[in-house]
Structures are given as structure tokens and as C-alpha cells.
Design an enzyme around this catalytic site. Structure first.
Site, mmCIF file in Angstrom:
data_model
loop_
_atom_site.group_PDB
_atom_site.id
_atom_site.type_symbol
_atom_site.label_atom_id
_atom_site.label_comp_id
_atom_site.label_asym_id
_atom_site.label_seq_id
_atom_site.Cartn_x
_atom_site.Cartn_y
_atom_site.Cartn_z
ATOM 1 N N ASN A 1 0.868 -1.179 0.000
ATOM 2 C CA ASN A 1 0.000 0.000 0.000
ATOM 3 C C ASN A 1 0.907 1.232 0.000
ATOM 4 O OD1 ASN A 1 -1.780 2.072 0.521
ATOM 5 N ND2 ASN A 1 -2.278 1.420 2.610
ATOM 6 N N LYS B 1 0.111 4.242 -0.266
ATOM 7 C CA LYS B 1 -0.562 5.424 0.292
ATOM 8 C C LYS B 1 -0.326 6.629 -0.628
ATOM 9 C CE LYS B 1 0.140 3.405 4.793
ATOM 10 N NZ LYS B 1 0.078 3.573 6.219
ATOM 11 N N HIS C 1 -9.392 0.827 5.209
ATOM 12 C CA HIS C 1 -8.094 1.073 5.851
ATOM 13 C C HIS C 1 -8.312 2.014 7.035
ATOM 14 C CE1 HIS C 1 -4.009 2.453 6.551
ATOM 15 N NE2 HIS C 1 -3.618 1.352 5.922
ATOM 16 N N GLU D 1 -6.751 4.482 8.058
ATOM 17 C CA GLU D 1 -6.607 5.913 7.755
ATOM 18 C C GLU D 1 -7.894 6.461 7.140
ATOM 19 O OE1 GLU D 1 -2.953 5.540 5.549
ATOM 20 O OE2 GLU D 1 -1.932 4.994 7.414
ATOM 21 N N GLU E 1 -5.184 -5.321 10.752
ATOM 22 C CA GLU E 1 -4.200 -4.254 10.898
ATOM 23 C C GLU E 1 -4.456 -3.495 12.203
ATOM 24 O OE1 GLU E 1 -2.314 -3.097 6.917
ATOM 25 O OE2 GLU E 1 -3.979 -1.758 7.280
ATOM 26 N N GLY F 1 2.545 2.103 10.754
ATOM 27 C CA GLY F 1 3.465 3.230 10.582
ATOM 28 C C GLY F 1 4.188 3.628 11.856
ATOM 29 N N SER G 1 3.638 -2.330 10.388
ATOM 30 C CA SER G 1 5.093 -2.311 10.601
ATOM 31 C C SER G 1 5.778 -3.631 10.234
ATOM 32 C CB SER G 1 5.420 -1.891 12.040
ATOM 33 O OG SER G 1 4.969 -0.564 12.261
HETATM 34 C C1 PEP Z 1 -0.741 0.042 6.199
HETATM 35 O O1 PEP Z 1 -0.865 1.246 6.097
HETATM 36 O O2 PEP Z 1 -1.599 -0.717 5.709
HETATM 37 C C2 PEP Z 1 0.425 -0.465 6.892
HETATM 38 C C3 PEP Z 1 0.414 -1.705 7.267
HETATM 39 O O3 PEP Z 1 1.437 0.434 7.113
HETATM 40 P P1 PEP Z 1 2.893 0.104 7.716
HETATM 41 O O4 PEP Z 1 3.396 -1.152 7.066
HETATM 42 O O5 PEP Z 1 3.743 1.301 7.349
HETATM 43 O O6 PEP Z 1 2.737 -0.039 9.184
#
Ligand code: PEP
Length: 249
Positions: free
Chosen positions: A9, A11, A95, A97, A167, A173, A212
Site C-alpha cells: 500500500n 498510500k 483502511h 486511515e 491491521e 506506521g 510495521s
Molecule cells: C498500512 O498502512 O496498511 C500499513 C500496514 O502500514 P505500515 O506497514 O507502514 O505499518
């Protein structure tokens, strides 16, 4: 055995100048094709460009969001059929966000999921609790509520052509991933809830972990019995890291 998937992703990151070498490195690094399926989800505006660059490769294209309506007066939105037009196979829905920054509630996420299916796309449905919800002991009820909204809208049959991504919001992040045991516990819970309605769908549904994931922690996470790959944010912008994660899957 369930299919394995690693989806990047991106973003709202990347310029044309940055995307070209990233895609070139992924194409080189994933030839010959890995056993896990690999997808990248660029920002909408780069879907045609990345789709063209990926033609003839095993890397699939995905979008980061989809409108909950099929067409009409929805300024700024992109529909499922439009994404199919540009050869998207996957679309991320729900997601954290989108849920937090754009206030998408469970009902809207469920309608997006349904539109993705009607548009011929495979939705990657994101579920996950915030840190406050985890600390209050509410991880299971939150994830179950998010899942139930989709089940009520699309039925368990809707999950037959879908992917779930667990998630935890506190892991996205932040550099702080869930431990393999923490993630496995929630993945098994999600699978069990679906199995109550349809054991076959539950057994064949890929459930990805996101939060992460890096080259260094991917193998331990993917070794858990209910973790079928990853949804990768930050690390998907580095070819070396993303390829290491794909190899771990
Ligand atoms: C995400 O935004 O779906 C995600 C898993 O981000 P990150 O890997 O940066 O934690």
C-alpha cells in the site's frame, strides 16, 4: 493450502520519477515469479502508468479505495468499474486511515466492499483496533463489529472472493508490529467467527497481517498458521525491503 499474498500500500507517496525505478526493481526482483502472489496499490492517478509497467509480469495491481456507489454525482470519487477498466485486481477497503481521517464508518466500508465485489474486484478488507481499544480489552468486539457490518451487507458468500487484512491501528506506521502470537490470536478469532457461518469459506480465506512489517520480522509473522501474507505500508516503498517480505511469504 490457502493462497499467500503480499500487497504493498503506497498510500499518498511517490512521484512518477520515484515510481519508475521502484517498479523496475520489483519486476527484476520478482523474476522468476515467487510462490506468493504480489500486488502493489499505487495512488489512483498512477494506476494507468503502473498497470502498463506491470503488463506481462506476475505482479498484480490494486487500488487503495473505491466509492460505495457505482456511478453518478460523487465528485472526486472513483468507482469499481473504473478500477476494473484499468486492470485492477484488488482494492483496499476500510483502511484505518480512511476510517479515522475520513470518518468512514462500518456501514460505508461495508458498501464499499459490496461495490468492489460488484465491480469484479477482490476487496482487501482492513479490520483492526486502536491502542485504546486494545488496552480496554476490546480488540475482539471491535474486530467482530467491523466484520459483522460486511457480513450483514454481503453475506458470508461475499468473503469467498475477498481477502481480510488484520491491521492493529497502533502498529501502522509506528515501527511497533504486533508480535506473531498477538497477530495469530486475532487472525484465529476472525477465522473462527467466519467458520461459525461457513467453515469452507473460513478455511480458504486469506487473512493478511499489516502493521510495521519489514524484511526482518516478516518470516516470524508469516510462520503463524492463520497469517497468510501481509499488507505492507512503509516498507513497500523500498524495493529491497518489499522483496525481502515477498521472499519471506
Ligand atoms: C498500512 O498502512 O496498511 C500499513 C500496514 O502500514 P505500515 O506497514 O507502514 O505499518
Amino acid at each position: 493450502m490457502r493462497p499467500r499474498l503480499v500487497a504493498g500500500n503506497w498510500k499518498m507517496n511517490g512521484t512518477r520519477a520515484e515510481i519508475l525505478p521502484l517498479v523496475r526493481s520489483l519486476k527484476d526482483g520478482l523474476n522468476p515469479a515467487p510462490r506468493a502472489e504480489v500486488a502493489v496499490c499505487p495512488p489512483f492517478i498512477y494506476l494507468p502508468l503502473v498497470g502498463e509497467l506491470l503488463e506481462g509480469t506476475p505482479i498484480a495491481l490494486g487500488a487503495q479505495d473505491v466509492c460505495e456507489e457505482a456511478a453518478g454525482a460523487y465528485t472526486g470519487e472513483v468507482s469499481g468499474p473504473m478500477l476494473r477498466d484499468y486492470h485492477c485486481r484488488y482494492v483496499i477497503v476500510g483502511h484505518s486511515e480512511r476510517r479515522q481521517v475520513y470518518r468512514e464508518d462500518d456501514g460505508r466500508v461495508a458498501r464499499k466492499f459490496s461495490q468492489a465485489l460488484s465491480g469484479g474486484l477482490i476487496p482487501i478488507l482492513c479490520l483492526g483496533e486502536t491502542l485504546a481499544e486494545r488496552e480496554a480489552g476490546n480488540t475482539r468486539p471491535v474486530v467482530e463489529r467491523q466484520l459483522r457490518a460486511v457480513l450483514e451487507q454481503s453475506g458470508v458468500a461475499g468473503l469467498r472472493a475477498a481477502v481480510i487484512a488484520y491491521e492493529p491501528v497502533w502498529a501502522i506506521g509506528t515501527g511497533r508490529n504486533a508480535t506473531p502470537a498477538q497477530a495469530q490470536e486475532v487472525h484465529a478469532f476472525i477465522r473462527d467467527r467466519i467458520a461459525e457461518r461457513d467453515p469452507e469459506t473460513a478455511a480458504s480465506l486469506p487473512i493478511l497481517y499489516g502493521g510495521s512489517v519489514k524484511g526482518a520480522n516478516a518470516a516470524a509473522l508469516f510462520a503463524m498458521p492463520d497469517i497468510d501474507g501481509g499488507l505492507i505500508g512503509g516498507a513497500s516503498l523500498s524495493a529491497a525491503e518489499f522483496l525481502a517480505i515477498c521472499r519471506a511469504a
